[in-house]
Design an enzyme around this catalytic site. Structure first.
Site, short mmCIF file in Angstrom:
data_model
loop_
_atom_site.label_atom_id
_atom_site.label_comp_id
_atom_site.label_asym_id
_atom_site.label_seq_id
_atom_site.Cartn_x
_atom_site.Cartn_y
_atom_site.Cartn_z
N ASP A 24 0.81 -1.32 0.05
CA ASP A 24 0.00 -0.02 -0.12
C ASP A 24 1.04 1.25 0.03
O ASP A 24 2.10 1.07 0.20
CB ASP A 24 -0.93 -0.12 1.15
CG ASP A 24 -1.77 1.25 1.48
OD1 ASP A 24 -2.19 1.72 0.49
OD2 ASP A 24 -1.86 1.52 2.64
N ASP A 26 -0.30 5.30 1.08
CA ASP A 26 -0.49 6.06 2.08
C ASP A 26 -0.54 5.48 3.35
O ASP A 26 -1.34 4.49 3.52
CB ASP A 26 -1.69 7.04 1.90
CG ASP A 26 -1.59 8.46 2.29
OD1 ASP A 26 -0.69 8.51 3.25
OD2 ASP A 26 -2.37 9.23 2.20
MG LIG Z 1 -2.82 3.17 3.50
#
Ligand SMILES: [Mg+2]
Length: 267
Positions: A24, A26
């Site tokens: 992932d 952020d």
């Molecule tokens: Mg995230």
């Protein structure tokens, strides 16, 4: 930085020898526009060892090129083809279903409409094979009406991601999931979803890495999206606590939880 390995489920799988990483963005690599130092160090170490990595994002409004540019500026070396967005995953769904291309009505940012057309799906708004929904900041009642009519007439409803909200400088903005829910409700249909927590986005990343699934780890800061998606795709899934706070009632148990990426083997 601490270096603590947290709870593991009772029947924990051992951490595999890492040969590939799906991550992932952020909350794992950066927070907003600020890089997370331990992540930059970890990815640099994996790059030195020749361990391939791919980044996956539900965001359908930024191109892989612009995400790769941001990562490289932060010190995470990556080519754009190793950034997989929910747009790429949606196109993968379309290709699998209509290998020869077809017709599509698109609700979403101009970049999504362009990507769908470039993938061989001519724009259509009176009869279409599919309706593709992404985040559309110019969403209107007319678009909702058109999409719902097409789906009721047989078009397949495909959503880039199910996120109801997205973070914004002022708190949260309505996300793709809110628009998708409106179309699905108006059409009385269940959408096919490309992004996390569904598998297509993760499967696209796994294909790109080209190493065995059993030796790939999934990194994420959200249990309900990243960890669930990783586990559905059969990956050893690691919750990294550098992003959103842990939920009080998690919907899944990560295979491993770490405070930050310095806790993982990098040598
Ligand atoms: Mg995230």
């Amino acid at each position: 930085m601490t270096n603590v390995l947290h709870h593991q489920p009772a029947e924990a799988r051992p951490l595999p020898r890492i040969a590939g990483v799906v991550s992932d963005l952020d909350g794992v690599v950066f927070r907003g526009d600020v890089a997370i130092d331990t992540a930059v160090t970890a990815f640099a170490a994996w790059a030195r060892r020749g361990i391939p990595y791919c980044f996956v994002t539900n965001n359908s409004t930024r191109s892989p090129q612009s995400v790769a540019q941001k990562l490289n500026a932060m010190g995470v070396a990556v080519y754009a083809d190793r950034v997989i967005t929910s747009t790429d995953a949606a196109l993968r769904i379309l290709h699998a279903r209509w290998p020869q291309g077809g017709t599509a009505y698109v609700i979403g940012a101009p970049a999504l409409a362009q990507a769908v057309e470039a993938a061989g799906f001519a724009p259509a708004d009176s009869a279409a094979d599919c309706v593709v929904v992404g985040l559309d900041r110019s969403f209107t009642y007319d678009k909702l009406d058109k999409a719902a009519r097409l789906v009721r007439a047989g078009a397949v409803l495909v959503g880039t991601n199910p996120d109801p909200m997205i973070p914004s400088p002022s708190g949260f903005d309505p996300g793709c999931g809110s628009i998708l829910a409106a179309v699905a409700t108006a059409a009385g249909a269940t959408p096919i979803i490309a992004g996390k927590p569904e598998r297509p986005l993760i499967d696209a990343a796994i294909d790109r890495l080209g190493v065995p699934r059993a030796s790939i780890v999934m990194l994420g800061d959200q249990v309900s999206t990243d960890i669930v998606a990783g586990q559905r795709a059969g990956l050893f899934s690691i919750l990294v606590r550098t992003g959103v706070p842990a939920p009080a009632h998690p919907v899944a148990v990560p295979d491993l939880t770490v405070d930050d990426l310095s806790a993982l083997p990098q040598d």
